[in-house]
Design an enzyme around this catalytic site. Structure first.
Site, PDB file in Angstrom:
ATOM      1  N   GLU A 121      -0.996 112.794  44.299  1.00 17.01           N
ATOM      2  CA  GLU A 121      -0.225 112.974  43.060  1.00 17.01           C
ATOM      3  C   GLU A 121       1.153 113.545  43.354  1.00 17.01           C
ATOM      4  O   GLU A 121       1.293 114.503  44.118  1.00 17.01           O
ATOM      5  CB  GLU A 121      -0.936 113.923  42.094  1.00 17.01           C
ATOM      6  CG  GLU A 121      -0.111 114.161  40.837  1.00 17.01           C
ATOM      7  CD  GLU A 121      -0.658 115.240  39.915  1.00 17.01           C
ATOM      8  OE1 GLU A 121      -0.002 115.522  38.883  1.00 17.01           O
ATOM      9  OE2 GLU A 121      -1.725 115.802  40.215  1.00 17.01           O
ATOM     10  N   ASP A 186       2.655 131.100  48.695  1.00 20.56           N
ATOM     11  CA  ASP A 186       3.957 131.245  48.048  1.00 20.56           C
ATOM     12  C   ASP A 186       4.408 132.699  48.143  1.00 20.56           C
ATOM     13  O   ASP A 186       3.677 133.611  47.744  1.00 20.56           O
ATOM     14  CB  ASP A 186       3.837 130.824  46.576  1.00 20.56           C
ATOM     15  CG  ASP A 186       5.166 130.874  45.840  1.00 20.56           C
ATOM     16  OD1 ASP A 186       6.207 131.062  46.487  1.00 20.56           O
ATOM     17  OD2 ASP A 186       5.163 130.730  44.597  1.00 20.56           O
ATOM     18  N   ASP A 188       7.566 135.181  46.985  1.00 25.65           N
ATOM     19  CA  ASP A 188       8.686 135.213  46.047  1.00 25.65           C
ATOM     20  C   ASP A 188       9.261 136.628  46.027  1.00 25.65           C
ATOM     21  O   ASP A 188       8.535 137.602  45.810  1.00 25.65           O
ATOM     22  CB  ASP A 188       8.187 134.830  44.650  1.00 25.65           C
ATOM     23  CG  ASP A 188       9.308 134.665  43.648  1.00 25.65           C
ATOM     24  OD1 ASP A 188      10.437 135.126  43.932  1.00 25.65           O
ATOM     25  OD2 ASP A 188       9.066 134.089  42.572  1.00 25.65           O
TER      26      ASP A 188
END
Length: 518
Positions: A121, A186, A188
């Site tokens: 996808e 991730d 951040d």
């Protein structure tokens, strides 16, 4: 040019440059049907749970007219300060610089198209911020053509499904299931806002980027030494963070409970920005924590105590005192610091041991104080991960090499062996790269009058009149070392994927389905 990518990594197997197979008929490109908001709700999956990225709140709005078959249920992000990339510049980037062929080889795990790519996808964010999900492509050529046609602001990569995600409307509920995806992480910098003094929110500088560097080192080491993973692609997010893609075959096939276990193993700093103690470790320290402490001590001494001068202010000084175990010592430190309100963080940290050695506190336990100081070092330096991104296979993550529209910088890979040399502020912007191509072409005019530029990154450049291979456009720019590194990473990964499954699973460490407890 940034020096984060080793020149030796540019020597990759030229077999990876084979011409890709021809694309199937173009009719397959137009099947851009998108589920309605009600369909997303019926599936029990919220869009915000799928679209976890560190830059969602920075995405600038621009204009676009192609809104057919688009899901408008996604929340509209706020605009961000900084340069905004116009649609013509974005299209030129895709036409001339984006490494479609290498991205295909990375996700396809080979040169011949396979379901690893065809059933993957992709989610496209269009120029008007509309969000187009469940896109899929049989070949790199179809992928490139559709990106050029849609000219998205960026796109995300999702899982590989057991069927083509475009066919989901023809299937009964529950028949389409994700079967593989890279294990992702991730980092951040906004998660460090309570302990970084130089910048806040989306702003970054070299001083606070050190938090990302130290997080990369700890996570990368743990993934390699504790779980045996080898193919870990680190990518700059384009503004204030970094993503890790663990691409080993064993990592891609991990079910969600194993992903939660690994995320829990690495998730140590708890409690958000609460005033309570955020790290409370058992002794003796788990080997992962002991090793992480060794990695992080130098960063604490430089980043926390000097660059950030974290404890110089009253609130953080009080926070430091609250994490120490002895009331009498705390009171002595409080009096000393109140008498010298501008005392530096390095001096305050040295004061702890200096006053402890005076023997003024009869209740002080040296071992307890040592453990408390170790916990403080870890609380102020240990990686702060968005662990939700890692826990489920269905999460989408921004593709490498797209443009961050707020900064114009490219989401380039980072060599973890030289993470401390990576400077996010020196990463090339799309306008700089296009200017570099123009400058190179002006200095190196074609030898034959009819020569034309190579047809984008996805093509194999023809030879010029002198028989030399004509350079692809990215090779004329400061993007070259990053793409060369990406190619060397892919070459090693493809070699691993060609290894028989039995061999590569030998000695693979078992991953428990529970979070590791420290």
């Amino acid at each position: 040019m940034p020096h984060s990518i080793s020149s030796q990594d540019s020597a990759v197997n030229r077999n990876d440059d084979e011409i890709l197979p021809d694309a199937p008929p173009a009719e397959t490109v137009s099947q851009n049907q998108e589920p309605s908001a009600s369909e997303n709700e019926a599936s029990g999956v919220k869009l915000e749970d799928l679209f976890n990225d560190d830059d969602d709140d920075e995405y600038p709005a621009s204009s676009a007219t192609d809104t057919k078959n688009v899901d408008f249920s996604a929340p509209e992000p706020a605009a961000a300060p900084g340069p905004q990339v116009d649609t013509e510049t974005m299209l030129a980037f895709y036409q001339r610089l984006f490494p479609f062929r290498y991205l295909f080889q990375w996700l396809n795990h080979g040169i011949v198209p396979s379901p690893d790519f065809g059933n993957r996808e992709f989610a496209l964010t269009l120029q008007n911020d509309a969000y187009l999900r469940y896109q899929s492509y049989a070949t790199a050529d179809l992928f490139r053509k559709d990106i050029l046609r849609m000219n998205p602001s960026r796109f995300e990569i999702g899982p590989v499904y057991n069927t083509n995600p475009r066919d989901r409307k023809t299937l009964r509920g529950g028949q389409m299931k994700p079967i593989s995806k890279e294990l992702v992480f991730d980092i951040d910098l906004t998660d460090y806002d309570d302990i970084r003094s130089c910048c806040t929110k989306a702003n970054i500088c070299g001083k606070c980027w050190a938090f990302v560097t130290m997080a990369m080192k700890v996570v990368d080491t743990a993934l390699r030494e504790d779980f045996g993973f080898q193919h870990i692609l680190w990518v700059y997010s384009g503004r204030r963070g970094a993503h890790a893609w663990v691409c080993d075959p064993r990592a891609r096939s991990l079910p969600d409970d194993r992903r939660r276990a690994i995320a829990g193993y690495l998730d140590v700093v708890r409690g958000g920005n609460s005033s309570g103690k955020r790290i409370n470790l058992k002794r003796p320290l788990h080997p992962h924590m002991s090793r992480s402490l060794d990695i992080l001590k130098p960063y604490f001494a430089q980043t926390t105590l000097v660059d950030q001068d974290t404890f110089v202010g009253f609130e953080q000084a009080q926070r430091l005192l609250s994490l120490l175990p002895d009331k009498n010592l705390n009171e002595s430190l409080r009096k000393k610091w109140e008498s010298a309100p501008d005392r530096t963080s390095a001096s305050k940290w040295a004061d702890i041991d200096a006053l402890a050695k005076t023997g003024k506190s009869s209740t002080l336990n040296p071992t307890t104080l040592r453990d408390a100081k170790q916990d403080i070092v870890l609380e102020y330096t240990y990686p702060r991960l968005d662990s939700e991104v890692s826990k489920k296979m269905i999460h989408l993550l921004k593709s490498p090499f797209v443009i961050h529209p707020g900064t114009g910088r490219i989401c380039v890979p980072i060599d973890p062996r030289k993470a401390e040399l990576f400077d996010p502020l020196s990463v090339p912007t799309v306008t700089e790269l296009l200017a570099e191509i123009d400058a190179w072409d002006a200095e190196h005019p074609p030898t034959n009058a009819g020569a034309e530029a190579a047809d984008g990154e996805g093509s194999v450049p023809e030879s010029d009149a002198r028989g030399s291979r004509r350079l692809q456009d990215y090779e004329k720019t400061s993007l070259k070392p990053y793409i060369d590194y990406f190619r060397s990473f892919i070459a090693a990964l493809l070699k691993e994927d060609r290894t028989p499954k039995r061999e590569r699973n030998e000695d693979a460490p078992e991953v428990k389905s529970e979070s590791m407890e420290f």
